[in-house]
Design an enzyme around this catalytic site. Structure first.
Site, mmCIF file in Angstrom:
data_model
loop_
_atom_site.group_PDB
_atom_site.id
_atom_site.type_symbol
_atom_site.label_atom_id
_atom_site.label_comp_id
_atom_site.label_asym_id
_atom_site.label_seq_id
_atom_site.Cartn_x
_atom_site.Cartn_y
_atom_site.Cartn_z
ATOM 1 N N ILE A 2 37.639 -38.703 60.812
ATOM 2 C CA ILE A 2 38.844 -38.627 59.978
ATOM 3 C C ILE A 2 38.553 -39.287 58.643
ATOM 4 O O ILE A 2 38.040 -40.407 58.588
ATOM 5 C CB ILE A 2 40.036 -39.341 60.647
ATOM 6 C CG1 ILE A 2 40.237 -38.845 62.086
ATOM 7 C CG2 ILE A 2 41.311 -39.159 59.825
ATOM 8 C CD1 ILE A 2 41.161 -39.726 62.916
ATOM 9 N N SER A 16 44.842 -46.100 55.022
ATOM 10 C CA SER A 16 46.300 -46.231 55.017
ATOM 11 C C SER A 16 46.924 -44.901 55.422
ATOM 12 O O SER A 16 46.233 -43.896 55.607
ATOM 13 C CB SER A 16 46.805 -46.634 53.622
ATOM 14 O OG SER A 16 46.532 -45.608 52.679
ATOM 15 N N GLY A 17 48.251 -44.917 55.558
ATOM 16 C CA GLY A 17 49.029 -43.699 55.677
ATOM 17 C C GLY A 17 48.645 -42.775 56.812
ATOM 18 O O GLY A 17 48.427 -43.186 57.949
ATOM 19 N N GLY A 39 45.962 -40.972 57.496
ATOM 20 C CA GLY A 39 44.650 -41.132 58.123
ATOM 21 C C GLY A 39 44.615 -42.282 59.091
ATOM 22 O O GLY A 39 44.071 -42.167 60.195
ATOM 23 N N TYR A 57 48.412 -31.020 41.161
ATOM 24 C CA TYR A 57 48.257 -31.462 42.551
ATOM 25 C C TYR A 57 48.516 -30.299 43.505
ATOM 26 O O TYR A 57 47.731 -30.054 44.434
ATOM 27 C CB TYR A 57 49.228 -32.605 42.828
ATOM 28 C CG TYR A 57 49.351 -32.977 44.289
ATOM 29 C CD1 TYR A 57 48.299 -33.582 44.961
ATOM 30 C CD2 TYR A 57 50.525 -32.718 44.997
ATOM 31 C CE1 TYR A 57 48.404 -33.923 46.302
ATOM 32 C CE2 TYR A 57 50.646 -33.056 46.333
ATOM 33 C CZ TYR A 57 49.594 -33.657 46.981
ATOM 34 O OH TYR A 57 49.699 -33.990 48.306
#
Length: 248
Positions: free
Chosen positions: A6, A11-12, A14, A140
């Site tokens: 991964i 953070s978040g 992952g 993005y």
């Protein structure tokens, strides 16, 4: 025992995905640009490796250190907000270099072992902003839409080899560091032509209580990794699911 690699585990999404796979008995190779071993519980099934998806040497070193991998989760990425007229091209290149090119580069590094083994799964975490036109996130959104297109073509190319590719499309997640990280990639929001519109749009998004939590994304990644019958695109989070229903 299966192994998952991964990206973006500091953070978040992952980090939560790494926790979930560990909790469910998998070997986990958690990668991040600056490795931290204190973020996840100690486990003999966990390895934390340095990986910068924009650096070819870093990719080679991480893949070699990881050894055989059954599932690749391309989660590393970052966002930005800017009216397209004001978006620096350097920002556009940086977004694509990480969100699109970096994703493909790591995938290319692992595909040979998947293809030769006749099994493997690539799960690409992109974004629900690709589901409908949205202002201020054009660059993005384009980088994530390109990743979607790559994934769909990859799925067609790899199917004869027994390798699957799937997409997870998270919604807005204010309880992660994504928004903080994106603040360094904003331009033109105070431009006289766009300031009022930008403030109004951002305020409307902040007032929407329908959001995505990191656990929603981790569960969607788990489904993509373990359920061969799952759809190509899996929206993750209540807001992403609502947008997907509108787009259907």
């Amino acid at each position: 025992m299966h192994t998952v690699l991964i990206t973006g585990c500091s953070s978040g999404f992952g980090l939560e995905t790494a926790r979930l796979f560990l909790d469910r008995g998998w070997r986990v190779v958690a990668t991040m640009r600056t490795p931290r071993t204190d973020l996840l519980p100690p486990s003999g099934r966990l390895r934390v490796l340095a990986l910068d998806v924009t650096d070819e040497a870093s990719i080679r070193a991480a893949v070699e250190a990881a050894g055989p991998v059954d599932v690749l989760v391309n989660n590393a990425g970052f966002g930005g907000a800017s009216p397209l007229e004001c978006t620096p091209l350097a920002m556009v290149r940086s977004l694509f270099e990480t969100n699109t090119v970096g994703l493909l580069a790591l995938t290319q590094a692992l595909l040979p072992q998947f293809r030769q083994r006749g099994s493997g799964v690539v799960v690409n975490v992109t974004s629900s902003v690709t589901l409908k036109p949205l202002p201020l996130v054009g660059a993005y959104r384009a980088s994530k839409a390109a990743a979607n297109a790559l994934t769909e073509s990859l799925a067609a190319e790899m199917a004869p080899f027994g390798v699957r590719a799937r997409l997870v499309l998270p919604g807005r997640a204010p309880d992660t560091r994504f928004v903080d990280n994106a603040r360094g990639n904003m331009a033109g929001l105070e431009h006289e032509a766009y300031a009022d519109f930008a403030r109004s749009f951002i305020a409307s998004m902040q007032q929407d209580s329908t959001i995505t939590h990191a656990r929603d994304v981790a569960e969607a990644v788990w489904r993509a990794a373990t359920d061969p019958s799952c759809p190509m695109r899996i929206p993750a989070g209540a807001d992403a699911e609502a947008w997907a229903a509108e787009a259907a």
